[in-house]
Scaffold this motif. Sequence first.
Motif, mmCIF file in Angstrom:
data_model
loop_
_atom_site.group_PDB
_atom_site.id
_atom_site.type_symbol
_atom_site.label_atom_id
_atom_site.label_comp_id
_atom_site.label_asym_id
_atom_site.label_seq_id
_atom_site.Cartn_x
_atom_site.Cartn_y
_atom_site.Cartn_z
ATOM 1 N N THR A 34 0.831 -1.204 0.000
ATOM 2 C CA THR A 34 0.000 0.000 0.000
ATOM 3 C C THR A 34 0.864 1.252 0.000
ATOM 4 O OG1 THR A 34 -1.681 -1.207 1.233
ATOM 5 C CG2 THR A 34 -1.880 1.185 1.192
ATOM 6 N N CYS A 38 1.172 4.093 -2.981
ATOM 7 C CA CYS A 38 0.955 5.519 -2.740
ATOM 8 C C CYS A 38 2.172 6.346 -3.149
ATOM 9 C CB CYS A 38 0.603 5.771 -1.280
ATOM 10 S SG CYS A 38 -0.997 5.069 -0.823
ATOM 11 N N VAL A 49 -7.609 4.074 -1.663
ATOM 12 C CA VAL A 49 -7.510 3.137 -0.536
ATOM 13 C C VAL A 49 -8.451 3.555 0.591
ATOM 14 C CG1 VAL A 49 -5.984 2.287 1.292
ATOM 15 C CG2 VAL A 49 -5.167 2.386 -1.059
ATOM 16 N N LEU A 83 -9.035 -2.913 1.458
ATOM 17 C CA LEU A 83 -7.620 -2.745 1.113
ATOM 18 C C LEU A 83 -7.245 -3.582 -0.102
ATOM 19 C CD1 LEU A 83 -5.047 -1.308 1.910
ATOM 20 C CD2 LEU A 83 -4.620 -3.100 3.588
ATOM 21 N N LEU A 87 -6.122 -2.063 -3.818
ATOM 22 C CA LEU A 87 -4.857 -2.427 -4.434
ATOM 23 C C LEU A 87 -5.037 -3.055 -5.813
ATOM 24 C CD1 LEU A 87 -2.938 -3.811 -1.322
ATOM 25 C CD2 LEU A 87 -2.599 -1.617 -2.480
#
Length: 161
Positions: A34, A38, A49, A83, A87
Motif C-alpha cells: 500500500t 501511494c 484506498v 484494502l 490495491l
Amino acid sequence: MENLLHISVSPHIHGKKTTRSFMLDVVIALLPATIAGCVIFGLRALLVVAVAIASCVASEFIFNLILKRKQTVDDFSAIVTGLLLALNLPANIPIWQVIVASVFAIIVVKCVFGGLGCNIVNPAITARVFMLVAFSSFLRKRMVLLQFLLLKLLDFEQFQQ
C-alpha cells in the motif's frame, strides 16, 4: 473401534488467535504494498484506498444494522476487503466507482452469502471482476494507457533489435 473417527464442523484447530488478530496480520502484511502504491501513484492512490476501506466498513455496518444482525465490523474483515480491492483498482478510477465496487464486494458477495467464511468467492477480487465487466471501457482504456507508459518507460525499442 467406532470412536476413533470424530466428525465435527470447522474449525478443527483451536487457538488463542481471533479473526480480528488474523485480519490485523493481513492488514500489516499489505501495508508495504500500500505504501509503495501511494509513493508510485501519488496521493490519488491513497484516496482510493481510504474510500474503498471506508465504503466497505460502512456497507457492512449498514447491512447488519438494517437486517438487525450482530455487528461484525470490528473483526477487520471489511478493512481487508477494502484494502485488497483498492490495491486491485487503478489509481485514477472515479471515486463513485470505488464506492460501487466496495458495496458490491461487501453486500452482494460477502453478506448475502452469510458473512465471513460463508462466501463462495473472494469479495475483493469478485468486485474487481464486476468492475471490469460493468465498466470495461473505462478500465480497458486505463490498462492500455498504463501498458503504453510502461513500454515507454522500459524503452521497448531496445528490445526489438
